[in-house]
Write a protein that holds these residues in place. Structure first.
Motif, short mmCIF file in Angstrom:
data_model
loop_
_atom_site.label_atom_id
_atom_site.label_comp_id
_atom_site.label_asym_id
_atom_site.label_seq_id
_atom_site.Cartn_x
_atom_site.Cartn_y
_atom_site.Cartn_z
N ASN A 362 0.79 -1.23 0.00
CA ASN A 362 0.00 0.00 0.00
C ASN A 362 0.83 1.28 0.00
OD1 ASN A 362 -2.55 -0.76 -0.34
ND2 ASN A 362 -3.32 0.18 1.53
N SER A 363 2.09 1.20 -0.36
CA SER A 363 2.85 2.45 -0.40
C SER A 363 2.53 3.22 -1.68
CB SER A 363 4.34 2.16 -0.30
OG SER A 363 4.71 1.22 -1.27
N SER A 366 1.68 0.71 -7.45
CA SER A 366 0.87 0.55 -8.67
C SER A 366 0.23 1.86 -9.07
CB SER A 366 -0.21 -0.51 -8.43
OG SER A 366 0.37 -1.67 -7.91
N VAL A 382 -5.01 -1.28 -8.80
CA VAL A 382 -4.85 -0.58 -7.52
C VAL A 382 -6.04 -0.91 -6.66
CG1 VAL A 382 -4.81 1.69 -6.44
CG2 VAL A 382 -3.58 1.31 -8.56
N LYS A 386 -4.64 -4.13 1.13
CA LYS A 386 -3.20 -4.32 1.05
C LYS A 386 -2.86 -5.61 0.32
CE LYS A 386 -2.42 -1.78 5.27
NZ LYS A 386 -1.98 -1.89 6.66
N GLY A 387 -1.71 -5.65 -0.26
CA GLY A 387 -1.26 -6.87 -0.95
C GLY A 387 -2.03 -7.09 -2.23
N THR A 389 -0.96 -6.40 -5.49
CA THR A 389 -0.18 -6.88 -6.64
C THR A 389 0.43 -8.23 -6.27
OG1 THR A 389 0.34 -4.57 -7.10
CG2 THR A 389 1.61 -6.22 -8.27
N PRO A 413 5.23 -6.85 -5.73
CA PRO A 413 4.35 -6.98 -4.58
C PRO A 413 4.96 -6.28 -3.37
CG PRO A 413 5.48 -9.02 -4.99
CD PRO A 413 5.86 -8.11 -6.11
N ASP A 485 0.25 14.31 -0.74
CA ASP A 485 -0.95 15.16 -0.78
C ASP A 485 -1.73 15.12 0.53
OD1 ASP A 485 -3.29 12.88 -2.18
OD2 ASP A 485 -1.24 12.47 -1.61
N SER A 515 3.29 12.32 -5.38
CA SER A 515 1.92 11.96 -5.05
C SER A 515 1.25 11.49 -6.32
CB SER A 515 1.17 13.15 -4.48
OG SER A 515 -0.21 12.88 -4.54
N ALA A 516 0.76 10.27 -6.28
CA ALA A 516 0.11 9.76 -7.48
C ALA A 516 -1.23 10.44 -7.68
CB ALA A 516 -0.09 8.25 -7.37
N GLU A 646 -7.41 5.78 2.20
CA GLU A 646 -7.19 4.89 1.07
C GLU A 646 -8.43 4.77 0.21
OE1 GLU A 646 -4.06 3.62 0.70
OE2 GLU A 646 -3.67 4.94 2.36
N GLY A 648 -10.42 4.87 -3.16
CA GLY A 648 -9.99 4.61 -4.52
C GLY A 648 -9.97 5.91 -5.30
N TRP A 649 -9.55 5.79 -6.54
CA TRP A 649 -9.47 7.00 -7.37
C TRP A 649 -10.85 7.61 -7.55
CZ3 TRP A 649 -4.89 8.93 -8.29
CH2 TRP A 649 -3.80 8.05 -8.14
#
Ligand SMILES: Nc1nc2c(ncn2[C@@H]2O[C@H](COP(=O)(O)OP(=O)(O)OP(=O)(O)O)[C@@H](O)[C@H]2O)c(=O)[nH]1
Ligand SMILES: [Mg+2]
Length: 678
Positions: A362-363, A366, A382, A386-387, A389, A413, A485, A515-516, A646, A648-649
């Motif tokens: 979760n850092s 992806s 994404v 957690k976990g 990928t 991962p 962010d 920041s993604a 966390e 989502g987008w």
């Protein structure tokens, strides 16, 4: 005696004076005479274009332009200044002030309106409209050269000439008799844009630079207008090149980048205006420029344009990074997910360099890869779970795009706590180690750290240790402090500082922020990636975990006994933790499996967390009271209300609109957690 009432009065001596001369009372519309402009040209083929008239010959015919005067013919000869320009510089309405000169608060007369000359202005406009309808470029040029500067018909004549596609004449007229006295800034901008579209880049850039002579208005400095026009001209020039002669796009793009560097002479003027105005003036223009650089496959130039935006404090919008990313990664194939090292695609060292993303669960690895690809559809999966990928995920970039480097980006991962059965996580460190150790094409490792963790957690240290053990001195290493962010700048700086201090004894690590979600740092990341995938090994000048540091790191681990190690390393709060591969015991909840201690937990041997937790497996050996206060940090990541952060987008807007991040974070920071002995 009075004369008889009907006797005619004696006539004064009268002679004709050309229009626009002293002693002439009629509107100075189109005095005769030739000067610098009006180059000899062949008549256009256009049937609408009337045949060229030799104005000198027809001087006598131009009766309507001649009026009577009381002057002697001898004086008239002296006053024949038809070959001179009006004194443009002396009578400019906008004084050619320096951009840095403060605004004196006085509006120029030009802006006040209600000019006494309004009738003359109207007459001049009508005349220009007529000439335009007649497609008579000669008269337009002549009129532009000779009208009273107060009326400022020169600008309108330029516009009319542009409409007649007489670009060269328009450019000359716009630049003035000495090439240094421009028309008004709005008209000049119009001329510049049209010149650029027509492909006359040099003329356009010269006229852009002349904007600096137009003086400033209340909020905008002259130099910033110059740069704005310049960048717009460059973008339009590339656009018209790509439409008309796409094969020259790269050459013209290179030329544009040189011109852009020259425009930086106005840097101070741009820094003098407000960021909002910078945004309104420059952002869209720079976006277009970056877009065309991308199309021209000039990625370094596009990256440089982003850098210039940073330098000049020009805010970006989402399209800036979008165009940059589309330029860098023009083609993308998601090859496969390799759950074992035996499944990875073939290694082509030198032909297809690889960039590797690693970090805790979760850092945001992806998400960062998606941000790099400016994906409208997310390529790397994404999830807030957690976990997410499950293995090494290979993305091949630009395989069929000649002229661009072909490279791969590899997602991995995450290590650390995950909502997954421990058995599926156990082999991840081994998989990552095999990759780091054996992959010859690996050139750059990005290690993503969640900024809210405030420091390197055990999983991060394990990753560093894996990289150190892989002994790849040529591989670059960058720590990316991600998700900035959701914290304040101060907190982000503190995290970076903590990491840097911790690693200082071993290597001078390269740290960046990103920041993604807001796309901060994506351009810097592309710059680093580009450098890694394009350079030859000889040209490397980067900060890396050099061979000496790596050796030191490994030796330190090997003979870790409290002696013979660097002084800093013996302090438990530093990398000494890292040197011990075993991770701290899990905190709670059997569903949360810390992979490092998974076996211990299965055997039921996991020690329960005491009130004062001590990181590292040697916790029991130490006297907790002797340790400094700040040592008692939560071993596990702080409880940060993952549900809030966390999202989502899709739900990003909701998160932003209620803006809980900072307060929530501060609240959790102060709230007594499980290890609250402080
Ligand atoms: N606020 C914020 N959230 C982010 C950012 N980057 C990622 N996230 C969120 O963090 C969560 C995890 O992101 P991922 O990209 O799946 O993380 P990962 O490192 O790939 O995780 P694993 O694959 O499980 O190891 C998602 O819910 C994202 O929305 C960021 O820059 N800012
Ligand atoms: Mg992932």
């Amino acid at each position: 005696m009075l004369p008889p009432p009907h006797a005619p009065a004696p006539l004064p001596v009268r002679a004709a004076v050309p229009l626009g001369q002293p002693g002439c009372s009629a509107p100075p519309a189109a005095a005769g005479g030739r000067s610098w402009a009006a180059p000899e040209r062949r008549a256009r083929e256009d049937p609408l274009d009337p045949p060229r008239v030799d104005l000198a010959e027809r001087q006598s015919e131009e009766i309507p332009f001649l009026v009577e005067t009381d002057l002697e013919p001898a004086e008239i000869v002296k006053l024949d200044r038809a070959n001179e320009w009006p004194d443009v510089l002396a009578t400019r309405k906008r004084k050619p002030s320096l951009a840095s000169e403060p605004w004196d608060g006085q509006k120029p007369a030009y802006f006040k309106g209600g000019s006494s000359k309004s009738k003359e202005i109207l007459a001049a406009k009508r005349l220009i409209a007529t000439f335009l309808r007649m497609r008579d470029a000669n008269r337009l040029i002549r009129m532009g050269m000779t009208t009273d500067p107060e009326i400022d018909a020169r600008g309108w004549c330029c516009v009319a000439l542009i409409k007649l596609e007489r670009y060269e004449d328009a450019a000359r007229l716009a630049a003035g008799p000495d090439g240094q006295s421009p028309i008004g800034w709005t008209t000049l901008r119009y001329v510049v844009q049209n010149l650029a579209k027509a492909g006359a880049l040099e003329a356009a850039m010269h006229l852009s630079r002349l904007q600096a002579k137009s003086g400033r208005t209340k909020f905008i400095t002259a130099g910033s207008r110059a740069l704005q026009n310049g960048v717009e001209a460059l973008a339009l020039y590339l656009q018209s090149t790509s439409a008309g002669m796409p094969k020259l796009l790269t050459a013209h793009g290179t030329q544009c980048s040189l011109e852009l560097e020259r425009m930086l002479e106005f840097k101070n003027d741009i820094l003098a205006i407000t960021p909002h105005r910078r945004f309104k003036m420059f952002t869209a223009a720079f976006n277009q420029l970056i877009r065309w650089y991308g199309r021209a496959r000039l990625v370094p130039q596009a990256l440089r344009a982003c850098e210039i935006m940073n330098e000049l404090g020009i805010p970006r919008d989402e399209m800036t990074i979008h165009f940059l990313s589309r330029g860098c990664a023009q083609q993308l194939v998601n090859l496969k997910i390799a759950k074992r090292y035996t499944q990875v695609p073939p290694d082509w060292p030198g032909r297809r360099p690889e960039v590797f993303f690693m970090g805790r669960v979760n850092s945001g690895k992806s998400s960062m890869i998606n941000a790099l690809f400016a994906s409208l559809t997310n390529d790397a999966k994404v999830n807030k779970q957690k976990g997410n990928t499950p293995g090494l995920n290979f993305f091949e970039v630009n395989r069929e795009r000649f002229g661009l480097p072909q490279f791969s980006i590899v997602d991995s991962p995450g290590l650390g706590t995950a909502y997954k059965p421990s058995s599926s996580l156990k082999h991840f460190p081994e998989l990552i180690f095999s990759y780091l150790r054996n992959r010859q094409s690996l050139t750059h490792v990005f290690h993503l750290v969640d900024v809210r963790m405030k420091r390197l957690l055990p999983a991060d240290k394990t990753l560093i240790h894996l990289l150190a053990s892989a002994a790849r001195p040529r591989v670059r290493y960058t720590i990316v402090v991600n998700k900035i962010d959701i914290v304040t700048r101060k907190q982000a700086n503190a995290t970076a500082m903590a990491i840097k201090t911790e690693l200082a004894p071993y290597a001078d690590v390269d740290i960046m922020f990103s920041s993604a979600r807001t796309k901060r740092g994506v351009d810097q990341m592309w710059a680093k990636i580009w450098q890694s995938v394009t350079e030859t090994p000889r040209g490397r000048k980067h900060k890396l975990l050099g061979p000496n540091e790596l050796l030191k790191l490994r030796n330190t681990m090997a003979d870790y006994d409290g002696e013979g190690v660097p002084k800093e390393a013996t302090s438990e709060d530093t990398l000494a933790d890292l040197l011990d591969l075993e991770e701290a015991p899990p905190v709670e909840a059997s569903s949360l499996v810390d992979f490092g201690d998974a076996s211990a937990q299965e055997e039921g041997a996991a020690p329960k967390v005491s009130k004062k937790k001590i990181p590292g497996a040697y916790a029991d050996d130490w006297d907790a009271d002797q340790l400094p206060d700040d040592f008692y940090m939560d071993e596990e990541e702080p409880d940060l209300q993952e549900e809030v952060f966390e999202q989502g987008w899709a739900s990003q807007q909701a998160v932003i609109s209620r803006q809980p991040q900072e307060e929530d974070f501060q609240a959790t920071e102060e709230a007594p957690g499980p290890g609250a002995g402080r």
